[in-house]
Design a protein around this motif. Structure first.
Motif, PDB file in Angstrom:
ATOM      1  N   ARG A  20      44.908  43.391  49.157  1.00  8.16           N
ATOM      2  CA  ARG A  20      43.851  44.397  49.331  1.00  8.16           C
ATOM      3  C   ARG A  20      43.381  44.919  47.975  1.00  8.16           C
ATOM      4  O   ARG A  20      42.194  45.069  47.736  1.00  8.16           O
ATOM      5  N   VAL A  21      44.332  45.200  47.089  1.00  2.48           N
ATOM      6  CA  VAL A  21      43.989  45.775  45.785  1.00  2.48           C
ATOM      7  C   VAL A  21      43.200  44.778  44.933  1.00  2.48           C
ATOM      8  O   VAL A  21      42.254  45.150  44.253  1.00  2.48           O
ATOM      9  N   LYS A  67      39.762  43.864  47.417  1.00  2.00           N
ATOM     10  CA  LYS A  67      38.870  44.887  47.968  1.00  2.00           C
ATOM     11  C   LYS A  67      38.379  45.912  46.951  1.00  2.00           C
ATOM     12  O   LYS A  67      37.478  46.671  47.246  1.00  2.00           O
ATOM     13  N   THR A  68      39.005  45.979  45.790  1.00  2.00           N
ATOM     14  CA  THR A  68      38.602  46.992  44.820  1.00  2.00           C
ATOM     15  C   THR A  68      38.642  46.426  43.409  1.00  2.00           C
ATOM     16  O   THR A  68      39.541  45.646  43.088  1.00  2.00           O
ATOM     17  N   LYS A  93      40.618  55.198  46.173  1.00  2.00           N
ATOM     18  CA  LYS A  93      40.095  53.866  45.836  1.00  2.00           C
ATOM     19  C   LYS A  93      40.329  52.842  46.950  1.00  2.00           C
ATOM     20  O   LYS A  93      39.515  51.965  47.175  1.00  2.00           O
ATOM     21  N   GLU A  94      41.480  52.940  47.607  1.00  2.00           N
ATOM     22  CA  GLU A  94      41.897  51.963  48.626  1.00  2.00           C
ATOM     23  C   GLU A  94      42.860  52.669  49.576  1.00  2.00           C
ATOM     24  O   GLU A  94      44.077  52.439  49.547  1.00  2.00           O
ATOM     25  N   SER A  99      45.642  50.891  51.602  1.00  2.00           N
ATOM     26  CA  SER A  99      46.810  50.501  50.799  1.00  2.00           C
ATOM     27  C   SER A  99      47.742  51.685  50.570  1.00  2.00           C
ATOM     28  O   SER A  99      48.968  51.527  50.589  1.00  2.00           O
ATOM     29  N   ALA A 146      45.365  55.279  44.914  1.00  2.00           N
ATOM     30  CA  ALA A 146      44.825  54.477  46.015  1.00  2.00           C
ATOM     31  C   ALA A 146      44.222  55.339  47.123  1.00  2.00           C
ATOM     32  O   ALA A 146      43.379  54.849  47.879  1.00  2.00           O
TER      33      ALA A 146
END
Length: 147
Positions: A60-61, A64-65, A118-119, A122, A115
């Motif tokens: 994901r990290v 996705k970002t 940002k995410e 996560s 996170a």
């Protein structure tokens, strides 16, 4: 749909390999442990499930970002995670392992705080990992104090 597996599988395999190379032996059995020490057979399944989450978060990290500091925190936690077993079981150095696990816990908290904005998924996925590492930190502290 297969892309997450490119993170999950290597993380799980590396975790299992490190566990296999650093099996608790007679030295660990001889240590005085606190009453809240779980049975040895708990650790494998818990860490395997956590490694799946860690791999999913890694995907994901990185997928996705574009947040570089978040990526570096993920890499740092992975290095610290993989360093603990060799320090504790391989070197039989409880104090060094304690420094590593406390650094890991701090890194996980920093990761999750960053996170959150940002995410956020996560950050949520890391909550069981943070809880387990907090517990493992207490266990490491207790073993260090008792021995």
């Amino acid at each position: 749909m297969l892309r997450p597996l490119f993170f999950i599988v290597p993380v799980v395999v590396a975790g299992l390999l490190i566990g296999w190379l650093n099996i608790p032996g007679a030295w660990y059995e001889s240590l005085v442990k606190p009453g809240f020490n779980p049975p040895n057979q708990v650790f494998g399944p818990v860490w395997t499930a956590l490694y799946v989450l860690i791999g999913l978060v890694g995907w994901r990290v990185f997928d996705k970002t574009p947040d570089q500091p978040l990526r570096w925190l993920w890499i740092l936690q992975m290095g610290l995670n993989f360093a603990w077993s060799p320090a504790f079981f391989g070197l039989q150095n409880i104090a060094l392992a304690l420094v590593i696990i406390l650094a890991l816990l701090a890194t996980l908290v920093a990761f999750s705080l960053r996170a959150r904005t940002k995410e956020p998924i996560s950050a949520l996925l890391f909550l069981p990992y943070i809880a387990w590492v907090a517990f493992a930190s207490l266990l490491n502290i207790a073993i260090w104090r008792l021995n």
